[in-house]
Design a protein around this motif. Sequence first.
Motif, PDB file in Angstrom:
ATOM      1  N   ILE A   1       0.841  -1.195   0.000  1.00  0.00           N
ATOM      2  CA  ILE A   1       0.000   0.000   0.000  1.00  0.00           C
ATOM      3  C   ILE A   1       0.875   1.242   0.000  1.00  0.00           C
ATOM      4  O   ILE A   1       1.802   1.365   0.813  1.00  0.00           O
TER       5      ILE A   1
ATOM      6  N   ASN B   1       0.578   4.961   0.967  1.00  0.00           N
ATOM      7  CA  ASN B   1      -0.326   5.749   1.805  1.00  0.00           C
ATOM      8  C   ASN B   1      -0.722   7.042   1.105  1.00  0.00           C
ATOM      9  O   ASN B   1       0.068   7.979   1.006  1.00  0.00           O
TER      10      ASN B   1
ATOM     11  N   GLY C   1      -3.502   3.442  -0.995  1.00  0.00           N
ATOM     12  CA  GLY C   1      -4.375   3.298   0.168  1.00  0.00           C
ATOM     13  C   GLY C   1      -5.128   4.590   0.394  1.00  0.00           C
ATOM     14  O   GLY C   1      -4.513   5.645   0.597  1.00  0.00           O
TER      15      GLY C   1
END
Length: 289
Positions: free
Chosen positions: A52, A54, A91
């Motif tokens: 992921i 961020n 994400g």
Amino acid sequence: MTLARKEAGEAFIPDVEEFNTIIDATNLVMGEKFPDDNQFNPNAGDADLVMIKNNTGSNLAEFSIVKIGEVVITPDKNEADFKYETPLFYGEEIDDADNTFVVIQEPIEKDKIGYAKITGVTIAKITVSSETDKYAVLDTLTKKLKTATSGITKILWRQTGTGEKWAVILLGSGSAGSTYNGMFKIIADPDDATKIKVIDGNNPDSANCGTVIAGSTTNTIPVQSFAGTSYIWEKTVYDPDAETYTSTLISGAAPQSGDYTHLVFIGSANNQSWDGDAINLSEFNIWVS
């Protein structure tokens, strides 16, 4: 050709035939294990994990919940990395109860990359509403998990009591049921985290959230936002003098229907009650027409 094993410390000077035999055998074994152009795929034993990046705008703590966004590395950008590296997604913040989500497995700073669990067993914090609940679902207001009577995430173990508790959950294990995408769908308001919004799930970009059929009249109701703790109702009022029907959305714990007034419970942030298309009041058999 048979090769003899050697003892540690023993002189070993292989001839060309012996050396080539070792190389051929190594290549054969590696080719059987990784037959796709002898490419090693590091994802083979980590099917439950994704990476992921961020993109939430803030740092993420370990075991945070985020929505799966777009793929960062597409085959158009780098086909080899797309095929052989662990999938990398953006994400994003949770904004809908139907989001596909992951559980972060390590702290991830803003714009940095880390691992997340998309299926399988993981630790997580959940808000326990009832100790009899056996599943966990997304809470669009808190951006965390809460307990529920059904869902796609099963609770294997949790701390006793209600409120925020540590738990061991099994992602992708429960009974998902159907995903509701019809009229009068309740979502988190993307423009205000304290509110919920009623939209048309069939057409999320529409200015209207649904249709009410009363008598021979068809009324469309515009998209509306309400306080996040609201209970949402569809209210239709019949005017016997003008012989007209007016349909609106209202909020309230238990509003009174009254004469010439009909109410249909749409739901709340925690409960999508209405799960159909147009509201046809004649189906209720109690309408004045």
